[in-house]
Design an enzyme around this catalytic site. Structure first.
Site, short mmCIF file in Angstrom:
data_model
loop_
_atom_site.label_atom_id
_atom_site.label_comp_id
_atom_site.label_asym_id
_atom_site.label_seq_id
_atom_site.Cartn_x
_atom_site.Cartn_y
_atom_site.Cartn_z
N SER A 192 0.84 -1.20 0.00
CA SER A 192 0.00 0.00 0.00
C SER A 192 0.88 1.25 0.00
CB SER A 192 -0.96 -0.05 1.20
OG SER A 192 -2.02 0.86 1.04
N HIS A 247 -7.80 -5.81 0.41
CA HIS A 247 -6.58 -5.00 0.47
C HIS A 247 -5.49 -5.68 1.30
CE1 HIS A 247 -4.32 -1.35 -0.09
NE2 HIS A 247 -4.15 -1.20 1.22
#
Length: 250
Positions: free
Chosen positions: A80, A217
């Site tokens: 990320s 995610h």
């Protein structure tokens, strides 16, 4: 079995997290991988330090602080926000004509050229940040239940979102591709779509791969064993020189 050359793997954390998110990987990655979780200012063992909330300033600091580790046989990984930071580090090393990593490994992050600059707007109040943490699914329930831990997490996340907002791809848009392999990893249920992940190939003048996993995610936690097996496989390709472009400034 042929022994592999040791490889140092620097790992940068995602927004709101500490480098401790990578500590358990030492038990599962091959012995020839020397894992170096990189702690950012303002969290974990560096909680007493001030946050660095500007992308370029943080990248410059990382390049200075990790100068010893970023020599010889090394690669850099980030998830990320960490993926965006390792990209920035690679570009900074390229600009400084310092040794480049053997490979860039990026996870759960749209390619720099495909980032949505408005994604982090209006997400500095506690309610919005908590909703984002819930949506991403990577925060343990005990953190939500502990007011002190929640406060620390929210403060770190708020600072990290400022880092992400301050990134400007225009600074490197016209630079040559990085002369190294890029290995990308993504979750099928993440909000980041296939085109945004595949665009990482535009940054590499060498070998490019994109591995998909079930999960959102935080697929790196939801399907940790499967992910780490793929990561080890890609690192094996790195040290064996599969698809490796000539290294610049090494």
């Amino acid at each position: 079995m042929t022994s592999r050359a040791p490889l140092t793997l620097l790992c940068l954390p995602c927004a709101g997290a500490s480098a401790t998110m990578y500590l358990r990987w030492r038990r599962f990655l091959p012995a020839w991988v020397h894992l170096v979780p990189v702690e950012l200012p303002g969290r974990g063992a560096r909680m007493g330090e001030a946050f660095v909330e500007d992308f370029d300033a943080l990248v410059t600091r990382l390049c200075a602080e990790q100068a010893t580790a970023m020599h010889g046989n090394f690669a850099i990984f980030g998830h990320s926000m960490g993926a965006l930071l390792v990209y920035g580090v690679a570009r900074k090393l390229q600009a400084l004509q310092r040794p480049l990593p053997r490979a860039l490994l990026v996870s759960g992050c749209a390619a720099p050229s495909r980032r949505n600059p408005e994604r982090f707007d209006g997400k500095e109040d506690d309610a919005s940040l908590i909703a984002e943490l819930r949506k991403q699914g990577g925060t343990p329930e005990e953190v939500f239940a502990n007011a002190e831990l929640m406060r620390i997490t929210l403060d770190v996340m708020c600072a990290d979102y400022r880092v992400c907002r301050s990134y400007d791809h225009g600074d490197v848009a016209n630079q040559p591709q990085l002369p190294l392999p890029v290995h990308a990893f993504a979750g099928r249920e993440d909000d980041i779509d296939a085109q945004e992940m595949a665009a990482w190939s535009e940054e590499s003048g060498g070998f490019f791969t994109l591995d998909w996993f079930e999960g959102g995610h935080f697929f790196i936690r939801q399907h940790e064993a499967t992910f780490l097996a793929a990561l080890a496989r890609r690192l094996g390709q790195v040290v064996s020189g599969v698809g490796l472009a000539p290294r610049a400034f090494a």
